[in-house]
Design a protein around this motif. Sequence first.
Motif, short mmCIF file in Angstrom:
data_model
loop_
_atom_site.label_atom_id
_atom_site.label_comp_id
_atom_site.label_asym_id
_atom_site.label_seq_id
_atom_site.Cartn_x
_atom_site.Cartn_y
_atom_site.Cartn_z
N GLU A 58 -52.08 70.16 24.04
CA GLU A 58 -53.40 70.00 24.64
C GLU A 58 -53.30 69.49 26.08
OE1 GLU A 58 -56.12 67.36 22.63
OE2 GLU A 58 -57.65 67.62 24.20
N GLN A 59 -52.41 68.56 26.30
CA GLN A 59 -52.25 68.03 27.65
C GLN A 59 -51.76 69.12 28.59
OE1 GLN A 59 -49.77 64.53 28.03
NE2 GLN A 59 -50.40 64.21 30.15
N ARG A 60 -50.81 69.90 28.12
CA ARG A 60 -50.26 70.97 28.95
C ARG A 60 -51.37 71.97 29.30
NH1 ARG A 60 -45.74 74.35 26.08
NH2 ARG A 60 -47.60 74.96 24.93
N ILE A 86 -44.48 65.50 30.34
CA ILE A 86 -45.55 65.10 29.45
C ILE A 86 -44.90 64.19 28.42
CG2 ILE A 86 -46.92 65.95 27.52
CD1 ILE A 86 -47.66 68.38 29.23
N VAL A 97 -48.55 61.26 33.43
CA VAL A 97 -47.26 61.72 32.89
C VAL A 97 -46.20 60.67 33.21
CG1 VAL A 97 -47.91 64.13 33.23
CG2 VAL A 97 -46.64 62.92 35.02
N TRP A 120 -57.06 61.48 30.83
CA TRP A 120 -55.76 61.03 30.31
C TRP A 120 -54.64 62.04 30.50
CZ3 TRP A 120 -53.81 64.31 26.66
CH2 TRP A 120 -54.73 65.20 26.07
N HIS A 121 -55.03 63.33 30.54
CA HIS A 121 -53.99 64.36 30.67
C HIS A 121 -53.30 64.34 32.02
CE1 HIS A 121 -57.74 65.93 32.26
NE2 HIS A 121 -57.06 66.81 32.95
N ARG A 122 -53.88 63.62 32.98
CA ARG A 122 -53.26 63.57 34.32
C ARG A 122 -52.21 62.47 34.43
NH1 ARG A 122 -59.13 64.11 36.96
NH2 ARG A 122 -59.48 66.29 36.39
N ARG A 150 -54.65 71.43 29.34
CA ARG A 150 -55.65 70.81 30.23
C ARG A 150 -55.14 70.81 31.67
NH1 ARG A 150 -59.64 66.93 28.39
NH2 ARG A 150 -60.04 67.19 26.18
N GLY A 205 -50.36 66.16 20.67
CA GLY A 205 -51.08 66.08 21.94
C GLY A 205 -50.41 66.81 23.09
#
Length: 108
Positions: free
Chosen positions: A77-79, A67, A61, A57-59, A81, A74
């Motif tokens: 965390e996304q940054r 983001i 944007v 999911w982090h990929r 990952r 979140g």
Amino acid sequence: MPAEPTFTERVKAVIKSIPRGRVATYGLVALQAGNHRAARQVVWVLHSSSGSDRLPWHRVVNARGRIALAPGAGFEEQRERLRRERVEVDEQGRIDLERYLWRPRAQR
DNA sequence: AATGTGACGGACC
DNA sequence: TGGTCCGCCACAT
């Protein structure tokens, strides 16, 4: 074999196919899943699917290379990952799409 | 059948 | 660069 995979299932499959170190926009995921106007459904899928789906999911944007998650919800965390897979993300959550956008080859 | 959901996108200022 | 407005969609209730 299920006759027709649902749009949601195709969305999940697309997200799983985003390579490490690359990002896709909600709109691109929707396009690959078959409906370029269903970006909002991609959001819905991400929201409704918990970790059990093992989606990267982090990929995902937004179209401006930012983001979408809010700080404290979140974003950090996304940054992190993304950085772990060598995607440069600035403090504001900006990513250079020219460099990191996934460019799948059109198919079917 | 109608309404609600949500991490969007693009036009516009 | 950033904010507002509004159209969009598949799926849940």
